[in-house]
Design a protein around this motif. Structure first.
Motif, mmCIF file in Angstrom:
data_model
loop_
_atom_site.group_PDB
_atom_site.id
_atom_site.type_symbol
_atom_site.label_atom_id
_atom_site.label_comp_id
_atom_site.label_asym_id
_atom_site.label_seq_id
_atom_site.Cartn_x
_atom_site.Cartn_y
_atom_site.Cartn_z
ATOM 1 N N MET A 205 0.842 -1.179 0.000
ATOM 2 C CA MET A 205 0.000 0.000 0.000
ATOM 3 C C MET A 205 0.886 1.240 0.000
ATOM 4 S SD MET A 205 -2.994 1.099 2.651
ATOM 5 C CE MET A 205 -3.840 -0.422 2.307
ATOM 6 N N ARG A 206 0.546 2.201 -0.787
ATOM 7 C CA ARG A 206 1.312 3.435 -0.873
ATOM 8 C C ARG A 206 1.116 4.257 0.397
ATOM 9 N NH1 ARG A 206 0.378 7.279 -5.918
ATOM 10 N NH2 ARG A 206 -0.282 5.252 -6.646
ATOM 11 N N HIS A 207 2.168 4.926 0.824
ATOM 12 C CA HIS A 207 2.083 5.808 1.997
ATOM 13 C C HIS A 207 3.162 6.874 1.900
ATOM 14 C CE1 HIS A 207 5.700 4.232 3.973
ATOM 15 N NE2 HIS A 207 5.329 3.065 3.480
ATOM 16 N N SER A 208 3.089 7.837 2.775
ATOM 17 C CA SER A 208 4.077 8.921 2.791
ATOM 18 C C SER A 208 5.442 8.371 3.168
ATOM 19 C CB SER A 208 3.678 9.981 3.813
ATOM 20 O OG SER A 208 2.443 10.547 3.471
ATOM 21 N N ASN A 209 6.485 9.058 2.729
ATOM 22 C CA ASN A 209 7.852 8.669 3.070
ATOM 23 C C ASN A 209 8.214 9.337 4.392
ATOM 24 O OD1 ASN A 209 10.530 8.097 3.300
ATOM 25 N ND2 ASN A 209 11.145 9.013 1.368
ATOM 26 N N PHE A 210 7.964 8.645 5.493
ATOM 27 C CA PHE A 210 8.213 9.211 6.812
ATOM 28 C C PHE A 210 9.678 9.109 7.211
ATOM 29 C CE2 PHE A 210 3.731 7.835 7.054
ATOM 30 C CZ PHE A 210 3.156 9.078 7.235
ATOM 31 N N TYR A 211 10.409 8.183 6.629
ATOM 32 C CA TYR A 211 11.791 7.940 7.037
ATOM 33 C C TYR A 211 12.633 9.213 6.960
ATOM 34 C CZ TYR A 211 16.486 6.042 7.192
ATOM 35 O OH TYR A 211 17.795 5.807 7.523
ATOM 36 N N GLN A 212 12.556 9.937 5.847
ATOM 37 C CA GLN A 212 13.338 11.167 5.711
ATOM 38 C C GLN A 212 12.904 12.212 6.723
ATOM 39 O OE1 GLN A 212 16.056 11.833 4.016
ATOM 40 N NE2 GLN A 212 16.090 9.763 3.212
ATOM 41 N N GLN A 213 11.623 12.285 6.998
ATOM 42 C CA GLN A 213 11.136 13.239 7.986
ATOM 43 C C GLN A 213 11.643 12.877 9.380
ATOM 44 O OE1 GLN A 213 6.884 13.494 7.480
ATOM 45 N NE2 GLN A 213 7.082 14.111 5.339
ATOM 46 N N TYR A 214 11.649 11.577 9.719
ATOM 47 C CA TYR A 214 12.186 11.134 11.003
ATOM 48 C C TYR A 214 13.662 11.497 11.131
ATOM 49 C CZ TYR A 214 8.034 8.146 11.660
ATOM 50 O OH TYR A 214 6.763 7.673 11.807
ATOM 51 N N ARG A 215 14.413 11.272 10.059
ATOM 52 C CA ARG A 215 15.849 11.573 10.082
ATOM 53 C C ARG A 215 16.093 13.061 10.312
ATOM 54 N NH1 ARG A 215 19.537 9.233 5.794
ATOM 55 N NH2 ARG A 215 20.950 10.140 7.274
ATOM 56 N N LYS A 216 15.310 13.907 9.678
ATOM 57 C CA LYS A 216 15.464 15.347 9.861
ATOM 58 C C LYS A 216 15.144 15.743 11.299
ATOM 59 C CE LYS A 216 14.485 16.489 5.069
ATOM 60 N NZ LYS A 216 13.501 17.056 4.141
ATOM 61 N N LEU A 217 14.068 15.187 11.848
ATOM 62 C CA LEU A 217 13.708 15.491 13.234
ATOM 63 C C LEU A 217 14.782 15.014 14.201
ATOM 64 C CD1 LEU A 217 9.898 14.689 13.345
ATOM 65 C CD2 LEU A 217 10.981 16.914 13.616
ATOM 66 N N GLU A 218 15.304 13.815 13.952
ATOM 67 C CA GLU A 218 16.339 13.286 14.829
ATOM 68 C C GLU A 218 17.599 14.145 14.761
ATOM 69 O OE1 GLU A 218 18.171 9.018 16.086
ATOM 70 O OE2 GLU A 218 17.854 9.343 13.947
ATOM 71 N N ALA A 219 17.949 14.643 13.580
ATOM 72 C CA ALA A 219 19.115 15.513 13.445
ATOM 73 C C ALA A 219 18.906 16.806 14.226
ATOM 74 C CB ALA A 219 19.390 15.808 11.976
ATOM 75 N N LEU A 220 17.709 17.367 14.176
ATOM 76 C CA LEU A 220 17.414 18.573 14.958
ATOM 77 C C LEU A 220 17.510 18.288 16.450
ATOM 78 C CD1 LEU A 220 14.382 20.115 13.012
ATOM 79 C CD2 LEU A 220 16.699 21.028 13.173
ATOM 80 N N GLU A 221 16.973 17.139 16.856
ATOM 81 C CA GLU A 221 17.005 16.746 18.265
ATOM 82 C C GLU A 221 18.451 16.587 18.749
ATOM 83 O OE1 GLU A 221 13.979 13.849 20.667
ATOM 84 O OE2 GLU A 221 15.078 12.939 19.014
ATOM 85 N N ARG A 222 19.307 15.965 17.933
ATOM 86 C CA ARG A 222 20.726 15.803 18.278
ATOM 87 C C ARG A 222 21.421 17.149 18.410
ATOM 88 N NH1 ARG A 222 23.354 11.422 18.568
ATOM 89 N NH2 ARG A 222 22.424 9.464 18.030
ATOM 90 N N GLU A 223 21.133 18.071 17.479
ATOM 91 C CA GLU A 223 21.749 19.394 17.535
ATOM 92 C C GLU A 223 21.344 20.136 18.806
ATOM 93 O OE1 GLU A 223 24.237 20.813 15.727
ATOM 94 O OE2 GLU A 223 24.294 18.756 14.975
ATOM 95 N N GLU A 224 20.075 20.025 19.185
ATOM 96 C CA GLU A 224 19.626 20.698 20.400
ATOM 97 C C GLU A 224 20.252 20.080 21.642
ATOM 98 O OE1 GLU A 224 15.396 21.378 20.557
ATOM 99 O OE2 GLU A 224 15.417 22.344 18.584
ATOM 100 N N LEU A 225 20.409 18.756 21.666
ATOM 101 C CA LEU A 225 21.074 18.117 22.798
ATOM 102 C C LEU A 225 22.534 18.545 22.862
ATOM 103 C CD1 LEU A 225 21.166 16.246 25.203
ATOM 104 C CD2 LEU A 225 21.329 14.296 23.635
ATOM 105 N N LYS A 226 23.194 18.614 21.709
ATOM 106 C CA LYS A 226 24.589 19.078 21.690
ATOM 107 C C LYS A 226 24.692 20.497 22.241
ATOM 108 C CE LYS A 226 27.151 18.241 18.012
ATOM 109 N NZ LYS A 226 27.550 18.015 16.586
ATOM 110 N N LYS A 227 23.777 21.378 21.831
ATOM 111 C CA LYS A 227 23.787 22.754 22.328
ATOM 112 C C LYS A 227 23.620 22.795 23.848
ATOM 113 C CE LYS A 227 21.725 25.228 18.409
ATOM 114 N NZ LYS A 227 20.506 25.984 18.032
#
Length: 189
Positions: free
Chosen positions: A1-23
């Protein structure tokens, strides 16, 4: 079944989360401890519990976080298995969304009260697709809504894969060709 590509969105969110933790960690000098080197809890600070694991474990489990450090620009997270351990080890894998639990427990400093990261400008959508674009690229614009959505999806993937902004019509051509949409030149033959 076709669905949205969430993987790239998850990766972007995780990268933001990592940057905020680093800060947050850098605001405390590059390391923040929830537990002393002697294994004592730091007064006034609660040890976060996250789902995490080590590369040698079969699966992730609830872990206490003992400290977080930024070493040569790399985020390092240390802790131990909540159920069976108390020996600190570096945790290689923290479940998606759990890094913010660590940030929640790191207190503000006099200089840093907010580590919110705005998404980079390169992630702002700047392209829209219409049927005229498909025609301008040399393909039949009279296609189903499903095919039209597929062309748009393929163009989005091309944009994600490239480090520079590609030529828009070339991406439309590639997406249409990949999906075997009839080229306008084919009608004249």
């Amino acid at each position: 079944m076709r669905h949205s590509n969430f993987y790239q969105q998850y990766r972007k969110l995780e990268a933001l989360e990592r940057e905020e933790l680093k800060k947050a960690v850098l605001a405390h000098g590059g390391e923040f401890r929830f537990q002393t080197e002697d294994g004592e809890n730091v007064e006034g600070v609660q040890m976060p519990i996250v789902m995490a694991g080590d590369s040698h474990w079969e699966s992730n489990c609830d872990c206490y976080i003992t400290r977080v450090a930024v070493v040569d620009g790399i985020l390092e997270i240390y802790g131990y298995d909540k159920e069976y351990g108390n020996e600190e080890m570096r945790l290689d894998d923290v479940e998606f969304g759990h890094l913010s639990y660590i940030i929640d427990e790191i207190p503000e400093t006099n200089d840093v009260k907010d580590v919110t990261t705005e998404p980079p400008v390169c992630e702002v959508p700047v392209v829209s697709l219409c049927r005229e674009d498909i025609s301008d690229a040399g393909y039949d614009p009279e296609i189903s809504d499903g095919d039209f959505q597929q062309v748009a999806s393929r163009i989005g993937k091309y944009l994600e894969w490239q480090d520079f902004f590609p030529q828009f019509l070339e991406n439309v051509r590639e997406a249409c060709a990949y999906l075997n949409i009839k080229a306008l030149d084919d009608e004249n033959e």
